[in-house]
Design a protein around this motif. Structure first.
Motif, mmCIF file in Angstrom:
data_model
loop_
_atom_site.group_PDB
_atom_site.id
_atom_site.type_symbol
_atom_site.label_atom_id
_atom_site.label_comp_id
_atom_site.label_asym_id
_atom_site.label_seq_id
_atom_site.Cartn_x
_atom_site.Cartn_y
_atom_site.Cartn_z
ATOM 1 N N THR A 82 -8.607 -12.749 49.715
ATOM 2 C CA THR A 82 -8.715 -14.010 48.966
ATOM 3 C C THR A 82 -7.701 -15.040 49.476
ATOM 4 O O THR A 82 -7.997 -16.236 49.539
ATOM 5 N N ASP A 83 -6.521 -14.567 49.869
ATOM 6 C CA ASP A 83 -5.536 -15.486 50.448
ATOM 7 C C ASP A 83 -6.018 -16.009 51.802
ATOM 8 O O ASP A 83 -5.816 -17.178 52.139
ATOM 9 N N PHE A 84 -6.679 -15.154 52.570
ATOM 10 C CA PHE A 84 -7.263 -15.586 53.844
ATOM 11 C C PHE A 84 -8.333 -16.656 53.620
ATOM 12 O O PHE A 84 -8.397 -17.653 54.361
ATOM 13 N N MET A 85 -9.158 -16.451 52.609
ATOM 14 C CA MET A 85 -10.193 -17.449 52.311
ATOM 15 C C MET A 85 -9.573 -18.785 51.916
ATOM 16 O O MET A 85 -10.028 -19.856 52.349
ATOM 17 N N GLY A 86 -8.523 -18.744 51.096
ATOM 18 C CA GLY A 86 -7.909 -19.987 50.648
ATOM 19 C C GLY A 86 -7.177 -20.730 51.751
ATOM 20 O O GLY A 86 -7.272 -21.956 51.847
ATOM 21 N N GLN A 87 -6.457 -20.016 52.608
ATOM 22 C CA GLN A 87 -5.636 -20.669 53.626
ATOM 23 C C GLN A 87 -6.384 -20.940 54.917
ATOM 24 O O GLN A 87 -6.240 -22.030 55.496
ATOM 25 N N ILE A 88 -7.166 -19.979 55.407
ATOM 26 C CA ILE A 88 -7.783 -20.108 56.731
ATOM 27 C C ILE A 88 -9.174 -20.727 56.641
ATOM 28 O O ILE A 88 -9.490 -21.693 57.343
ATOM 29 N N VAL A 89 -10.017 -20.198 55.773
ATOM 30 C CA VAL A 89 -11.402 -20.683 55.700
ATOM 31 C C VAL A 89 -11.454 -22.047 55.009
ATOM 32 O O VAL A 89 -12.088 -22.990 55.508
ATOM 33 N N TYR A 90 -10.775 -22.201 53.857
ATOM 34 C CA TYR A 90 -10.805 -23.465 53.116
ATOM 35 C C TYR A 90 -9.650 -24.398 53.487
ATOM 36 O O TYR A 90 -9.628 -25.540 53.034
ATOM 37 N N LYS A 91 -8.703 -23.896 54.289
ATOM 38 C CA LYS A 91 -7.566 -24.702 54.767
ATOM 39 C C LYS A 91 -6.758 -25.300 53.611
ATOM 40 O O LYS A 91 -6.337 -26.458 53.658
ATOM 41 N N GLY A 92 -6.543 -24.496 52.565
ATOM 42 C CA GLY A 92 -5.700 -24.916 51.455
ATOM 43 C C GLY A 92 -4.261 -24.494 51.656
ATOM 44 O O GLY A 92 -3.907 -23.834 52.638
ATOM 45 N N GLY A 121 -17.420 -6.700 62.281
ATOM 46 C CA GLY A 121 -17.564 -7.782 61.306
ATOM 47 C C GLY A 121 -16.253 -8.504 61.038
ATOM 48 O O GLY A 121 -16.208 -9.742 61.000
ATOM 49 N N THR A 122 -15.159 -7.761 60.871
ATOM 50 C CA THR A 122 -13.870 -8.417 60.612
ATOM 51 C C THR A 122 -13.372 -9.194 61.833
ATOM 52 O O THR A 122 -12.712 -10.228 61.680
ATOM 53 N N SER A 123 -13.680 -8.727 63.031
ATOM 54 C CA SER A 123 -13.285 -9.496 64.219
ATOM 55 C C SER A 123 -14.023 -10.824 64.279
ATOM 56 O O SER A 123 -13.433 -11.857 64.627
ATOM 57 N N LEU A 124 -15.304 -10.833 63.905
ATOM 58 C CA LEU A 124 -16.062 -12.090 63.881
ATOM 59 C C LEU A 124 -15.535 -13.031 62.803
ATOM 60 O O LEU A 124 -15.469 -14.251 63.002
ATOM 61 N N ILE A 125 -15.137 -12.479 61.650
ATOM 62 C CA ILE A 125 -14.569 -13.308 60.588
ATOM 63 C C ILE A 125 -13.266 -13.947 61.051
ATOM 64 O O ILE A 125 -13.003 -15.130 60.801
ATOM 65 N N GLY A 126 -12.419 -13.178 61.750
ATOM 66 C CA GLY A 126 -11.156 -13.720 62.216
ATOM 67 C C GLY A 126 -11.301 -14.743 63.324
ATOM 68 O O GLY A 126 -10.558 -15.733 63.366
ATOM 69 N N LEU A 127 -12.251 -14.517 64.206
ATOM 70 C CA LEU A 127 -12.425 -15.436 65.332
ATOM 71 C C LEU A 127 -13.209 -16.684 64.953
ATOM 72 O O LEU A 127 -12.985 -17.761 65.527
ATOM 73 N N PHE A 128 -14.144 -16.575 64.003
ATOM 74 C CA PHE A 128 -14.978 -17.712 63.600
ATOM 75 C C PHE A 128 -14.950 -17.841 62.077
ATOM 76 O O PHE A 128 -15.906 -17.460 61.390
ATOM 77 N N PRO A 129 -13.874 -18.377 61.504
ATOM 78 C CA PRO A 129 -13.710 -18.458 60.029
ATOM 79 C C PRO A 129 -14.554 -19.560 59.401
ATOM 80 O O PRO A 129 -14.053 -20.603 58.995
ATOM 81 N N VAL A 153 -2.172 -16.145 58.293
ATOM 82 C CA VAL A 153 -2.814 -15.015 57.623
ATOM 83 C C VAL A 153 -3.969 -14.456 58.443
ATOM 84 O O VAL A 153 -4.468 -13.365 58.161
ATOM 85 N N ILE A 154 -4.375 -15.166 59.476
ATOM 86 C CA ILE A 154 -5.502 -14.696 60.285
ATOM 87 C C ILE A 154 -5.192 -13.370 60.954
ATOM 88 O O ILE A 154 -6.093 -12.593 61.280
ATOM 89 N N VAL A 155 -3.892 -13.072 61.132
ATOM 90 C CA VAL A 155 -3.510 -11.805 61.751
ATOM 91 C C VAL A 155 -3.902 -10.625 60.871
ATOM 92 O O VAL A 155 -4.073 -9.503 61.360
ATOM 93 N N VAL A 156 -4.094 -10.839 59.580
ATOM 94 C CA VAL A 156 -4.496 -9.764 58.665
ATOM 95 C C VAL A 156 -5.884 -9.244 59.036
ATOM 96 O O VAL A 156 -6.101 -8.034 59.190
ATOM 97 N N VAL A 157 -6.832 -10.149 59.193
ATOM 98 C CA VAL A 157 -8.206 -9.759 59.512
ATOM 99 C C VAL A 157 -8.286 -9.151 60.907
ATOM 100 O O VAL A 157 -8.989 -8.154 61.132
#
Length: 570
Positions: free
Chosen positions: A381-391, A453-461, A544-548
């Motif tokens: 959820t932190d990854f979604m907020g910071q990396i995907v939504y750029k919050g 799947g997680t590698s694709l999420i990290g490379l293309f958020p 946080v992208i290093v997590v995925v």
């Protein structure tokens, strides 16, 4: 209830001959000059006569579903904790520097004490059974922890008047509740799996684990849905006082009902001296009738018919994950009094360290899988907020950056709900794939799909792509909850067959409980590694992208390890 009634057309469990009856007497009415079909039928009857007493009866679908109900309740509460642990802890004033302690204390305790609980349940002589007393105690501890976690602040506020003391006691009570809940919820998995293994035949173990995975996914999905709703402005919120009290009401009600259903789902045979004396094991029957100079199988002219019972080529092969119902199950491994006295903490650790190599390989692959899975799930959820939504979680609460971050966290919760649903659905896909790729193939596929799947999420958020790829989390979840335990059952079946062929040796002291506990220990060890190392890795990388990406790397490495080192029993 017709759902719980046993099939009347199903053969009833076989029983040993009356005391004093020679084994050959049971077989006198079978002729050696018969057709192949009659010969196979006679072998089944002979096997039932000798081994049937220790083979649990076949369980109905309703019984297995009721047994798996505890997984629905546990995962429901897990989802509630995952959704509210951060807001609750921060609302009571816990410093961020101490937040990692919440994730470290419970797994450390679990890693140290889990084998003790598993071994103790192997030797428990309660009239209620070996596993259910521990399941009940851990279930009550879960309920206490959940109560303190969601209601601790309200209770302390009502009792303590001093504001500074109130803040300190709120932090202590809430943290204690979180640790206690995690501790009991992690511990309960081992006795639940051992309970299933004790009361079910090999075929029903496969079905039971399948229903466990199904109900685990459904429980998580409902838990995330309840947590995503705004209960503060509802009628229940006004009646009970706050949103947290509403969540607690649903969680406690769900857990109480499903735990009770689980405990009364399938009767458990207690381990007692009287039973051991009055019901001799099949090994003792065989040993009492074998000749002095020959080993197992040399029982004379008539007794020799028993030997083909274990021959694999005379029995139809099944594509089931656990094979057909075999003559001996792990519940027959009744530890003696001397072994119970010797089971100290030191000897227990020695037993785990000296376990067969294929058990160690399975435990290590389980550790890799859970490390990868927790890397992603604890920070998604932190990854979604910071990396995907750029919050920005550190911005002011009224700023656009913080509101955007909160929106990302909410969408991340829906992604975790997709994960729970896909876990339930994939449990059915597993049964379709099993005849074609086997247990080891399913194990490999679960790790590979998750890593890809997680590698694709990290490379293309991307928002849409990330939500769609959340389904691979469920593939990994279902794999981790079922396949390793299926392999444990296969290993035990192999050991039991070898034990029958070489019946002169002593029976092993390691039971089902310790094997399941060893696997469950890997979950705690993975959480320790993630909690201790991932935060430093994020600070070092600055994102946080290093997590995925770490989750992807660990999972793909697990694929290679499974392919090279994990042993599959044919």
């Amino acid at each position: 209830m017709t759902l719980l009634s046993e099939d009347q057309s199903r053969p009833q469990p076989c029983r040993l001959p009356e005391p004093g009856t020679h084994v050959s007497a049971v077989l006198d009415h079978y002729s050696t000059d018969c057709s192949k079909a009659d010969y196979l039928d006679s072998m089944e009857a002979a096997g039932c006569a000798v081994f049937g007493a220790v083979e649990p009866p076949r369980r109905t679908r309703g019984r297995l579903l009721l047994h798996g109900a505890v997984m629905f309740g546990r995962e429901f509460c897990y989802a509630v904790e995952a959704a509210f642990v951060t807001p609750v802890l921060l609302s009571v004033g816990l410093p961020r520097s101490l937040y990692s302690l919440v994730w470290l204390i419970s797994p450390i305790l679990g890693f140290l004490l889990q084998p003790i609980i598993g071994s103790a349940s192997d030797y428990c002589r309660s009239p209620w059974g070996r596993r259910r007393p521990y399941i009940l105690a851990l279930g009550l501890l879960m309920l206490v922890g959940l109560t303190l976690f969601l209601n601790g602040d309200a209770v302390v506020s009502a009792i303590v008047r001093d504001r500074s003391l109130r803040s300190i006691w709120s932090i202590v009570v809430v943290m204690f509740g979180v640790v206690l809940f995690d501790f009991a919820a992690d511990f309960i998995d081992g006795p639940v799996k051992a309970y299933l293994f004790d009361v079910c035949s090999y075929h029903d173990k496969e079905r039971g684990l399948h229903y466990h995975a199904l109900l685990t996914g459904l429980g998580g999905a409902f838990g995330y849905l309840v947590g995503a709703m705004d209960w503060g402005h509802s009628i229940l919120g006004q009646v009970l006082g706050s949103e947290y009290q509403v969540i607690f009401f649903f969680s406690a009600l769900t857990w109480g009902i499903f735990l009770t259903v689980h405990l009364f789902s399938i009767p458990e045979q207690p381990l007692s001296k009287a039973d051991a004396a009055s019901h001799p094991s099949p090994l003792s029957v065989l040993q009492n009738h074998k000749t002095e100079r020959n080993g197992y199988g040399a029982l004379g002219t008539k007794e020799a018919v028993l030997a083909p019972v274990l021959a694999p080529d005379l029995r139809p092969r099944s594509f089931s994950a656990l094979g057909e119902a075999n003559s001996v199950t792990s519940s027959a491994k009744q530890p003696n009094k001397e072994a119970q006295k010797k089971m100290t903490f030191r000897s227990l650790l020695k037993a785990m360290l000296t376990m067969p190599s294929h058990y160690r390989s399975l435990c290590f692959s389980h550790l890799l899988g859970w490390t990868a899975f927790l890397c992603n799930m604890l920070f998604f959820t932190d990854f979604m907020g910071q990396i995907v939504y750029k919050g920005n979680p550190y911005a002011g609460h009224n700023t656009t950056a913080y509101i955007t971050y909160e929106r990302g966290v909410e969408v991340g919760c829906w992604g975790l709900c997709i994960n729970a649903v896909s876990s339930a659905l994939y449990s059915y896909v597993q049964r379709l794939l099993l005849p074609y790729i086997g247990l080891k193939g399913l194990y490999f596929v679960g790790y590979f799909v998750f890593g890809l799947g997680t590698s694709l999420i990290g490379l293309f958020p991307n928002i849409i792509a990330t939500l769609m790829l959340c389904s691979v989390f469920g593939v990994m979840s279902s794999t981790l909850y079922t396949i390793p335990f299926n392999l444990i059952a296969e290993y035990q079946r192999e050991e039991e067959e070898l034990l029958l062929k070489h019946s002169g040796g002593d029976r092993p002291t390691r039971g089902t409980g310790i094997d399941c506990a060893a696997l469950t220990c890997m979950v705690q060890l993975a959480q320790i590694l993630v909690g201790a190392g991932l935060g430093a890795l994020v600070n070092l990388a600055g994102s946080v992208i290093v997590v995925v990406l770490s989750a992807s790397t660990m999972s793909l490495f697990g694929c290679l390890y499974i392919a090279l080192f994990v042993r599959y029993v044919e």
